[in-house]
Design a protein around this motif. Structure first.
Motif, PDB file in Angstrom:
ATOM      1  N   GLY A   1       0.812  -1.212   0.000  1.00 32.98           N
ATOM      2  CA  GLY A   1       0.000   0.000   0.000  1.00 32.98           C
ATOM      3  C   GLY A   1       0.843   1.258   0.000  1.00 32.98           C
ATOM      4  O   GLY A   1       0.507   2.253  -0.662  1.00 32.98           O
TER       5      GLY A   1
ATOM      6  N   PHE B   1      -6.359   2.811   0.158  1.00 30.39           N
ATOM      7  CA  PHE B   1      -5.346   1.866   0.640  1.00 30.39           C
ATOM      8  C   PHE B   1      -4.238   2.622   1.371  1.00 30.39           C
ATOM      9  O   PHE B   1      -3.805   2.249   2.465  1.00 30.39           O
ATOM     10  CB  PHE B   1      -4.777   1.102  -0.564  1.00 30.39           C
ATOM     11  CG  PHE B   1      -4.027  -0.158  -0.211  1.00 30.39           C
ATOM     12  CD1 PHE B   1      -3.816  -0.562   1.106  1.00 30.39           C
ATOM     13  CD2 PHE B   1      -3.516  -0.962  -1.222  1.00 30.39           C
ATOM     14  CE1 PHE B   1      -3.130  -1.727   1.404  1.00 30.39           C
ATOM     15  CE2 PHE B   1      -2.820  -2.128  -0.939  1.00 30.39           C
ATOM     16  CZ  PHE B   1      -2.621  -2.507   0.381  1.00 30.39           C
TER      17      PHE B   1
ATOM     18  N   ASN C   1       1.726   3.717  -3.908  1.00 32.79           N
ATOM     19  CA  ASN C   1       1.380   5.136  -3.903  1.00 32.79           C
ATOM     20  C   ASN C   1       2.603   6.016  -4.124  1.00 32.79           C
ATOM     21  O   ASN C   1       2.589   6.934  -4.944  1.00 32.79           O
ATOM     22  CB  ASN C   1       0.698   5.511  -2.584  1.00 32.79           C
ATOM     23  CG  ASN C   1      -0.787   5.190  -2.567  1.00 32.79           C
ATOM     24  OD1 ASN C   1      -1.579   5.863  -3.210  1.00 32.79           O
ATOM     25  ND2 ASN C   1      -1.164   4.151  -1.831  1.00 32.79           N
TER      26      ASN C   1
ATOM     27  N   TRP D   1      -9.207   3.753  -5.064  1.00 33.16           N
ATOM     28  CA  TRP D   1      -8.894   2.591  -4.230  1.00 33.16           C
ATOM     29  C   TRP D   1      -7.473   2.665  -3.696  1.00 33.16           C
ATOM     30  O   TRP D   1      -7.190   2.234  -2.562  1.00 33.16           O
ATOM     31  CB  TRP D   1      -9.112   1.283  -4.999  1.00 33.16           C
ATOM     32  CG  TRP D   1      -8.091   0.983  -6.067  1.00 33.16           C
ATOM     33  CD1 TRP D   1      -8.175   1.293  -7.389  1.00 33.16           C
ATOM     34  CD2 TRP D   1      -6.837   0.312  -5.883  1.00 33.16           C
ATOM     35  NE1 TRP D   1      -7.051   0.871  -8.056  1.00 33.16           N
ATOM     36  CE2 TRP D   1      -6.218   0.252  -7.164  1.00 33.16           C
ATOM     37  CE3 TRP D   1      -6.178  -0.234  -4.782  1.00 33.16           C
ATOM     38  CZ2 TRP D   1      -4.965  -0.334  -7.363  1.00 33.16           C
ATOM     39  CZ3 TRP D   1      -4.927  -0.823  -4.973  1.00 33.16           C
ATOM     40  CH2 TRP D   1      -4.334  -0.872  -6.248  1.00 33.16           C
ATOM     41  N   MET D   2      -6.560   3.242  -4.503  1.00 25.11           N
ATOM     42  CA  MET D   2      -5.173   3.349  -4.071  1.00 25.11           C
ATOM     43  C   MET D   2      -5.029   4.414  -2.974  1.00 25.11           C
ATOM     44  O   MET D   2      -4.255   4.251  -2.022  1.00 25.11           O
ATOM     45  CB  MET D   2      -4.288   3.694  -5.266  1.00 25.11           C
ATOM     46  CG  MET D   2      -2.844   3.241  -5.109  1.00 25.11           C
ATOM     47  SD  MET D   2      -1.874   3.433  -6.628  1.00 25.11           S
ATOM     48  CE  MET D   2      -2.487   2.034  -7.564  1.00 25.11           C
TER      49      MET D   2
ATOM     50  N   PHE E   1      -5.420   3.984   4.691  1.00 32.35           N
ATOM     51  CA  PHE E   1      -5.467   2.861   5.637  1.00 32.35           C
ATOM     52  C   PHE E   1      -4.092   2.618   6.245  1.00 32.35           C
ATOM     53  O   PHE E   1      -3.951   2.456   7.467  1.00 32.35           O
ATOM     54  CB  PHE E   1      -5.968   1.605   4.913  1.00 32.35           C
ATOM     55  CG  PHE E   1      -5.850   0.337   5.723  1.00 32.35           C
ATOM     56  CD1 PHE E   1      -6.719   0.083   6.775  1.00 32.35           C
ATOM     57  CD2 PHE E   1      -4.862  -0.593   5.431  1.00 32.35           C
ATOM     58  CE1 PHE E   1      -6.609  -1.097   7.522  1.00 32.35           C
ATOM     59  CE2 PHE E   1      -4.742  -1.763   6.173  1.00 32.35           C
ATOM     60  CZ  PHE E   1      -5.620  -2.016   7.227  1.00 32.35           C
TER      61      PHE E   1
END
Length: 410
Positions: A68, A385, A72, A381-382, A388
């Motif tokens: 994750g 992620f 990014n 979604w990235m 998170f």
């Protein structure tokens, strides 16, 4: 290794597919071998001794969080065509200097341990003193940056060393006969969850300078633009998987020893595992693995740490190779004076984990800043992620800082 300037909206691939793979693999292995150093070997062994088969869960969690973070960071570096510190300054003026300070300080602390580990590896292989081994290793690392095409030399060296480390550790893991079935079960349903172990592993794998090692390497080689993103993503995930494979085989080697009830020497945990698992031959194998892990981490830490300051002034940019060499020399001198305690290696990994929420959070802000990434749209979604990872690492990092790190020095 000179950077290629491209705009944030550049969608032209900067390299052909045929020439891509060597460079992408080189960046992946630079990141992976930067992570796989003396601290990596020590942390994995120490936590396996503490958690036994449940350490598999820690490894699984760390791999998920690592992916994750890396996807990014590498993606935004490629799209923006900027280094981490310049991206941070684009998000908030002055932030890049603060991030660079954190990265360089952490990189220097890690590199002292890396140099020490290299000296210890040579000591085991040849029987010379660790200090003489460290000096020899520093000379090898410096020689790579004196080569005309230093980038290619660095890529090839880290790839060969990475394959050697994994192959030899697999041999020791097989020899130690670990309970693989139990490890697989406990990786999903652990007996206990150790937050400090997760923070330390993530910090030691993608914390501090390591997060940016591969991304900066690709940037130096001109791999930028939206069309390069599939290759950049592939390279970032490959780097994490390489570290994951090494972490798993080292964990299994240590688990085999622990499950037999054998006592691991606290003064040098990884050496003890290799010796207990494979006797005198295993001890020599440890020396080779330790040296390969340490020397590649010396190269990665010096290269990436200096990459965080080289854009601040034209003279730093034009003399960056000599600054890298100076970084290695300083690390060697400090080791010769103060040495490398095991507890410090564990602590530095944990502290690097605390840096990750700052650097990754900055990258996520930059991902949605048009001044930095232009018309590029970062996948939702990235972003989720990444958020998170930031939230989890902030919580676990804070818990570790307050409750666990002080225990190391009691």
């Amino acid at each position: 290794m000179e950077p290629v300037k491209r705009s944030a909206n550049d969608t032209k691939p900067t390299m052909t597919v045929k020439s891509n793979w060597d460079l992408l693999l080189g960046a992946a292995f630079l990141m992976a071998t930067s992570a796989i150093g003396p601290g990596f070997l020590t942390q994995t062994t120490v936590f396996t001794q503490k958690l036994a088969a449940s350490f598999g869960f820690v490894i699984l969690m760390s791999i998920i969080l690592d992916i994750g973070a890396q996807m990014n960071v590498w993606r935004i570096i490629a799209v923006s065509g900027k280094r981490g510190q310049d991206i941070a300054n684009g998000v908030l003026p002055g932030l890049g200097y603060f991030v660079a300070l954190l990265i360089v300080m952490g990189g220097l602390a890690f590199n002292i341990g890396n140099i020490a580990g290299a000296g210890l590896g040579v000591n085991v292989i040849l029987g010379v003193s660790p200090i003489h081994g460290a000096i020899f290793s520093a000379v090898v690392a410096i020689a790579i940056f004196l080569v005309k095409e230093a980038g290619k030399a660095m890529d090839r060296f880290t790839q060969v060393a990475g394959f050697v480390m994994i192959a030899l550790t697999v041999y020791v893991a097989i020899t130690s006969a670990p309970p693989v079935g139990e490890a697989m079960v406990k990786s999903i349903i652990p007996d206990q969850i150790d937050m400090m172990a997760i923070v330390t592993l993530v910090g030691g794998t993608v914390g501090g300078y390591i997060t940016f090692a591969g991304g900066h390497r690709l940037l130096d080689a001109g791999v930028t633009g939206v069309n390069a993103l599939p290759e950049v993503t592939k390279s970032s995930v490959t780097g994490i998987l390489v570290t994951g494979v090494m972490r798993v085989v080292l964990f299994l080697a240590a688990l085999g020893v622990v499950s037999q009830g054998l006592a691991i020497d606290a003064a040098n945990p990884p050496a003890s595992v290799f010796k207990l698992a494979a006797g005198a031959a295993g001890y020599k194998v440890f020396g080779i693995v330790m040296w390969a892990a340490a020397i590649t981490s010396v190269i990665g830490a010096a290269y990436t740490s200096v990459s965080f300051i080289r854009t601040f002034h034209p003279k730093l940019e034009s003399n960056y190779r000599f600054i890298i060499i100076g970084f290695i020399i300083i690390s060697t001198l400090v080791f010769a004076i103060i040495g490398r305690p095991v507890k410090v290696l564990v602590m530095v990994g944990a502290l690097n984990g605390l840096i990750l929420p700052i650097t990754l959070g900055t990258i996520l802000l930059a991902a949605h800043n048009k001044k930095i990434v232009g018309a590029y749209k970062h996948p939702i979604w990235m972003t989720i992620f990444g958020i998170f990872v930031v939230v989890i690492m902030t919580y676990m990092g804070g818990y570790t800082l307050i409750n666990e790190l002080p225990k190391l020095f009691k």
